[in-house]
Design an enzyme around this catalytic site. Structure first.
Site, short mmCIF file in Angstrom:
data_model
loop_
_atom_site.label_atom_id
_atom_site.label_comp_id
_atom_site.label_asym_id
_atom_site.label_seq_id
_atom_site.Cartn_x
_atom_site.Cartn_y
_atom_site.Cartn_z
N ASN A 10 0.88 -1.17 0.00
CA ASN A 10 0.00 0.00 0.00
C ASN A 10 0.91 1.21 0.00
O ASN A 10 1.51 1.54 1.01
CB ASN A 10 -0.89 -0.03 1.26
N LYS A 12 0.19 4.27 -0.32
CA LYS A 12 -0.40 5.49 0.27
C LYS A 12 -0.15 6.70 -0.65
O LYS A 12 -0.12 6.53 -1.87
CB LYS A 12 0.12 5.70 1.69
N HIS A 95 -9.58 1.59 4.26
CA HIS A 95 -8.35 1.70 5.04
C HIS A 95 -8.60 2.64 6.23
O HIS A 95 -9.37 3.59 6.12
CB HIS A 95 -7.21 2.24 4.16
N GLU A 97 -6.97 4.98 7.41
CA GLU A 97 -6.71 6.40 7.13
C GLU A 97 -7.90 7.03 6.40
O GLU A 97 -8.22 8.20 6.60
CB GLU A 97 -5.41 6.54 6.31
N GLU A 167 -5.84 -4.68 10.26
CA GLU A 167 -4.78 -3.71 10.53
C GLU A 167 -5.09 -2.94 11.81
O GLU A 167 -5.84 -1.96 11.78
CB GLU A 167 -4.66 -2.72 9.38
N GLY A 173 2.24 2.23 10.68
CA GLY A 173 3.21 3.31 10.54
C GLY A 173 3.91 3.68 11.83
O GLY A 173 4.57 4.70 11.92
N SER A 213 2.99 -2.17 10.22
CA SER A 213 4.43 -2.27 10.47
C SER A 213 5.02 -3.64 10.17
O SER A 213 5.94 -4.09 10.86
CB SER A 213 4.77 -1.85 11.92
P1 PGA Z 1 2.64 0.20 7.55
O1 PGA Z 1 1.20 0.47 6.87
O2 PGA Z 1 3.12 -1.11 7.03
O3 PGA Z 1 3.49 1.37 7.12
O4 PGA Z 1 2.40 0.16 9.04
C1 PGA Z 1 0.31 -0.57 6.67
C2 PGA Z 1 -0.98 -0.04 6.07
O5 PGA Z 1 -1.43 1.03 6.49
O6 PGA Z 1 -1.56 -0.68 5.17
#
Ligand code: PGA
Length: 248
Positions: A10, A12, A95, A97, A167, A173, A213
């Site tokens: 992903n 982003k 997601h 976010e 998630e 993140g 992460s």
């Molecule tokens: P990350 O993000 O691996 O940077 O923690 C995962 C995601 O939001 O899909």
């Protein structure tokens, strides 16, 4: 258990179209693996150059979002038919976010999931609890609600073909990966929820990813868990590490 593994990046809001092509060129040889579905979910403006750069490889291209209408006066949105025409196979829906910053509700996410199926796009539907919810002990109630509302009106056959990404928001993140036990526990509970909704066969078929992460150190233990069928990877999907994660 014949579930095929699926590892999705992903990106982003990272990588210009030019940078995106360079990243695909760099990762192409590193993610070559015929035993795993490899998906690059990229910003809308990067989709066409990434599809071109990935042609002839095992890389499938996904979108990070889409709208739930076919077309029309929705300034700034991307329609499902546009994604299909551009060569997209997967679409991340809901997601955390998008839920947090763009106020997407479980109901919006349900509309998007249903619309994705209308266009033969494979939804990667994201669910996950906040740290507060985990500390209050309501993780599973919250996630069951996200799963159940997200899948309203989805048939067993459709559910069997889709992907759910677990998630935990506190792990995204932050560099703070969930433990394998925490991740397996929730992914197993999601599968139980699918079994209650659709029965054993669908529960055995649906693919459940862990995300938050994931890195080269944590991937292999996570992906070895009985109910974790791969990962949704943010930060580490933007570098060579993604190759090691695909092969973990
Ligand atoms: P990350 O993000 O691996 O940077 O923690 C995962 C995601 O939001 O899909």
């Amino acid at each position: 258990m014949g579930r095929r593994r699926i590892v999705a990046g992903n990106w982003k809001m990272n990588k210009t179209p030019t940078e995106a092509v360079a990243l695909v060129e760099e990762l192409k040889p590193l993610v070559k693996n015929d035993d795993v579905d490899v998906v690059f979910c990229v910003p809308a403006i990067d989709i066409i150059p990434v599809v071109e750069a990935a042609a002839g490889t095992n890389i499938k291209v996904g979108a990070e979002n889409m709208y739930f209408e076919d077309k029309g006066a929705y300034t700034g949105e991307t329609a499902p038919g546009m994604l299909v025409d551009a060569g997209v196979k997967y679409v991340i829906i809901g997601h955390s976010e998008r839920r947090e910053y763009f106020k997407e509700t479980n109901e919006d996410i349900n509309k998007k999931v249903l619309k994705a199926f209308e266009y033969d796009l494979i939804p990667i539907m994201c669910v996950g609890e906040s740290l507060d919810q985990r500390e209050q002990g309501i993780t599973m109630d919250f996630i069951r609600q996200q799963v159940k509302v997200g899948l309203l009106g989805v048939t067993a056959e459709q559910a069997a073909s889709m992907v759910i990404a677990y998630e935990p928001i506190w792990a995204i993140g932050t560099g703070k990966t969930a433990t394998t036990e925490q991740a397996q526990e929730v992914c197993a509970a999601i599968r139980v929820c699918i079994c209650e909704l659709y029965g054993e066969e669908t529960a055995e078929a649906i693919r459940i990813q862990y995300g938050g992460s994931v890195n080269t150190k944590t991937a292999s233990d996570l992906f070895a868990q009985a109910d974790i069928d791969g990962g949704l990877v943010g930060g580490a999907s933007l570098k060579a590490d993604f190759g090691a994660i695909v092969n973990a």
